[in-house]
Design a protein around this motif. Structure first.
Motif, PDB file in Angstrom:
ATOM      1  N   MET A 117       0.826  -1.211   0.000  1.00  0.00           N
ATOM      2  CA  MET A 117       0.000   0.000   0.000  1.00  0.00           C
ATOM      3  C   MET A 117       0.862   1.263   0.000  1.00  0.00           C
ATOM      4  N   THR A 118       2.051   1.190   0.600  1.00  0.00           N
ATOM      5  CA  THR A 118       2.954   2.342   0.641  1.00  0.00           C
ATOM      6  C   THR A 118       3.341   2.782  -0.762  1.00  0.00           C
ATOM      7  N   THR A 119       3.686   1.800  -1.609  1.00  0.00           N
ATOM      8  CA  THR A 119       4.042   2.109  -2.998  1.00  0.00           C
ATOM      9  C   THR A 119       2.880   2.785  -3.709  1.00  0.00           C
ATOM     10  N   PHE A 120       1.676   2.268  -3.475  1.00  0.00           N
ATOM     11  CA  PHE A 120       0.464   2.833  -4.077  1.00  0.00           C
ATOM     12  C   PHE A 120       0.301   4.299  -3.675  1.00  0.00           C
ATOM     13  N   VAL A 122       2.552   6.427  -2.563  1.00  0.00           N
ATOM     14  CA  VAL A 122       3.638   7.254  -3.107  1.00  0.00           C
ATOM     15  C   VAL A 122       3.356   7.609  -4.565  1.00  0.00           C
ATOM     16  N   LEU A 123       2.959   6.599  -5.351  1.00  0.00           N
ATOM     17  CA  LEU A 123       2.666   6.834  -6.766  1.00  0.00           C
ATOM     18  C   LEU A 123       1.460   7.757  -6.939  1.00  0.00           C
ATOM     19  N   ILE A 124       0.441   7.565  -6.109  1.00  0.00           N
ATOM     20  CA  ILE A 124      -0.738   8.433  -6.156  1.00  0.00           C
ATOM     21  C   ILE A 124      -0.336   9.883  -5.879  1.00  0.00           C
ATOM     22  N   THR A 125       0.501  10.084  -4.867  1.00  0.00           N
ATOM     23  CA  THR A 125       0.960  11.429  -4.502  1.00  0.00           C
ATOM     24  C   THR A 125       1.724  12.076  -5.652  1.00  0.00           C
ATOM     25  N   ILE A 166       1.761  15.849 -10.349  1.00  0.00           N
ATOM     26  CA  ILE A 166       1.942  16.105 -11.786  1.00  0.00           C
ATOM     27  C   ILE A 166       0.655  16.676 -12.388  1.00  0.00           C
ATOM     28  N   SER A 167      -0.477  16.087 -12.020  1.00  0.00           N
ATOM     29  CA  SER A 167      -1.765  16.546 -12.528  1.00  0.00           C
ATOM     30  C   SER A 167      -2.036  17.988 -12.112  1.00  0.00           C
ATOM     31  N   LEU A 168      -1.704  18.312 -10.866  1.00  0.00           N
ATOM     32  CA  LEU A 168      -1.914  19.679 -10.368  1.00  0.00           C
ATOM     33  C   LEU A 168      -1.041  20.678 -11.124  1.00  0.00           C
ATOM     34  N   VAL A 169       0.199  20.301 -11.395  1.00  0.00           N
ATOM     35  CA  VAL A 169       1.111  21.169 -12.157  1.00  0.00           C
ATOM     36  C   VAL A 169       0.571  21.407 -13.564  1.00  0.00           C
ATOM     37  N   LEU A 170       0.061  20.353 -14.203  1.00  0.00           N
ATOM     38  CA  LEU A 170      -0.493  20.474 -15.551  1.00  0.00           C
ATOM     39  C   LEU A 170      -1.691  21.418 -15.578  1.00  0.00           C
ATOM     40  N   ILE A 171      -2.500  21.379 -14.536  1.00  0.00           N
ATOM     41  CA  ILE A 171      -3.673  22.259 -14.456  1.00  0.00           C
ATOM     42  C   ILE A 171      -3.239  23.707 -14.256  1.00  0.00           C
ATOM     43  N   LEU A 172      -2.306  23.921 -13.327  1.00  0.00           N
ATOM     44  CA  LEU A 172      -1.859  25.281 -13.004  1.00  0.00           C
ATOM     45  C   LEU A 172      -1.110  25.929 -14.160  1.00  0.00           C
ATOM     46  N   THR A 173      -0.344  25.132 -14.907  1.00  0.00           N
ATOM     47  CA  THR A 173       0.432  25.676 -16.029  1.00  0.00           C
ATOM     48  C   THR A 173      -0.367  25.700 -17.325  1.00  0.00           C
ATOM     49  N   LYS A 174      -1.583  25.107 -17.268  1.00  0.00           N
ATOM     50  CA  LYS A 174      -2.459  25.044 -18.444  1.00  0.00           C
ATOM     51  C   LYS A 174      -1.743  24.442 -19.659  1.00  0.00           C
ATOM     52  N   SER A 175      -0.994  23.382 -19.398  1.00  0.00           N
ATOM     53  CA  SER A 175      -0.239  22.719 -20.455  1.00  0.00           C
ATOM     54  C   SER A 175      -1.183  22.014 -21.426  1.00  0.00           C
ATOM     55  N   SER A 193      -3.117  -6.126  -9.625  1.00  0.00           N
ATOM     56  CA  SER A 193      -2.612  -4.887  -9.029  1.00  0.00           C
ATOM     57  C   SER A 193      -2.147  -3.916 -10.100  1.00  0.00           C
ATOM     58  N   ILE A 194      -1.445  -4.422 -11.110  1.00  0.00           N
ATOM     59  CA  ILE A 194      -0.930  -3.578 -12.186  1.00  0.00           C
ATOM     60  C   ILE A 194      -2.079  -2.965 -12.985  1.00  0.00           C
ATOM     61  N   ILE A 195      -3.097  -3.772 -13.274  1.00  0.00           N
ATOM     62  CA  ILE A 195      -4.257  -3.272 -14.022  1.00  0.00           C
ATOM     63  C   ILE A 195      -4.960  -2.158 -13.240  1.00  0.00           C
ATOM     64  N   GLY A 196      -5.193  -2.385 -11.953  1.00  0.00           N
ATOM     65  CA  GLY A 196      -5.861  -1.391 -11.114  1.00  0.00           C
ATOM     66  C   GLY A 196      -5.054  -0.118 -10.973  1.00  0.00           C
ATOM     67  N   LEU A 197      -3.739  -0.263 -10.745  1.00  0.00           N
ATOM     68  CA  LEU A 197      -2.872   0.898 -10.569  1.00  0.00           C
ATOM     69  C   LEU A 197      -2.762   1.693 -11.868  1.00  0.00           C
ATOM     70  N   THR A 198      -2.703   0.987 -13.000  1.00  0.00           N
ATOM     71  CA  THR A 198      -2.638   1.658 -14.305  1.00  0.00           C
ATOM     72  C   THR A 198      -3.865   2.531 -14.527  1.00  0.00           C
ATOM     73  N   PHE A 199      -5.034   2.003 -14.179  1.00  0.00           N
ATOM     74  CA  PHE A 199      -6.266   2.774 -14.334  1.00  0.00           C
ATOM     75  C   PHE A 199      -6.265   4.017 -13.452  1.00  0.00           C
ATOM     76  N   VAL A 200      -5.915   3.857 -12.195  1.00  0.00           N
ATOM     77  CA  VAL A 200      -5.940   4.980 -11.253  1.00  0.00           C
ATOM     78  C   VAL A 200      -4.963   6.074 -11.682  1.00  0.00           C
ATOM     79  N   LEU A 201      -3.727   5.697 -11.999  1.00  0.00           N
ATOM     80  CA  LEU A 201      -2.700   6.683 -12.341  1.00  0.00           C
ATOM     81  C   LEU A 201      -3.005   7.378 -13.670  1.00  0.00           C
TER      82      LEU A 201
END
Length: 208
Positions: A1-4, A6-9, A14-23, A63-71
């Motif tokens: 769960m720790t890896t999950f 960290v990757l979510i964070t 990254i998503s927040l940066v893309l929104i703020l920079t309007k990339s 796990s890989i399928i689920g994590l791929t979807f979330v990320l």
């Protein structure tokens, strides 16, 4: 769960940066959208299989399928300029962002992430019983006082059928399981654990 977590964070950042920079990366958005869609189909397939007590072979496949979807969905939220795609990806991303912030000051939101990861959690350990059967050690549920045992049977070449799921009397830290006896409706194991409970080590456990 720790890896999950960290990757979510990282991906939320990254998503927040893309929104703020309007990339604007239309080609990348198209690729990420396809990845999100195909992984969602994969999750639906895994969920249907789980209803009938089947899992795809491989400790980390689900796990890989689920994590791929979330990320990919989190990333799509930051990339897309399409209102419909923003709303759909936001259904998952916004609660994660909110609960992530809350978890910094309150422990309860961690339950939200636990519920998301639990169905896709790989086994803690896996031991062979015979050519077609294995016994897995998995994280117990909220009410479980120890780790859970899952007996699986290989079927159709790419699937494992769950034959038994149960708690092993509050034993924790399982590091080895020996199969003493195995018949169609009965199994007996010798469970080696961390010795932190009152149970003898190794602990003899019977399943019917």
């Amino acid at each position: 769960m720790t890896t999950f977590l960290v990757l979510i964070t990282i991906f939320l950042g990254i998503s927040l940066v893309l929104i703020l920079t309007k990339s604007d990366f239309p080609k990348l958005e198209k690729v990420i959208k396809k990845i999100s869609l195909y992984s969602l189909i994969g999750i639906i397939i895994c969920a249907v299989l789980l209803v009938f007590e089947f899992r795809l072979k491989g400790e980390y496949t689900t796990s890989i399928i689920g994590l791929t979807f979330v990320l990919s969905t989190i990333l799509l939220f930051g990339l897309t300029k399409n209102t419909r795609n923003k709303i759909l990806s936001g259904i998952l991303t916004i609660p994660m962002f909110v609960f992530g912030i809350l978890s910094l000051i309150w422990e309860m939101p961690i339950v939200f992430f636990y519920l998301i990861t639990l169905p896709f959690e790989p086994p803690i350990a896996k031991f062979e019983m015979n050519d077609n059967h294995n016994v897995e050690v998995r994280v117990g549920g909220f009410l479980a006082c120890g780790e859970s045992l899952v007996i699986t049977e290989s079927t159709f070449g790419i699937l494992d059928k769950q034959k038994y799921v149960g708690n092993n009397s509050c034993v924790t830290g399982i590091n080895k399981i020996e199969t003493l006896d195995f018949k169609e409706n009965k199994a007996e194991f010798l469970i080696y654990h961390d010795g932190k409970t009152e149970f003898e080590n190794p602990y003899k456990y019977q399943v019917e």
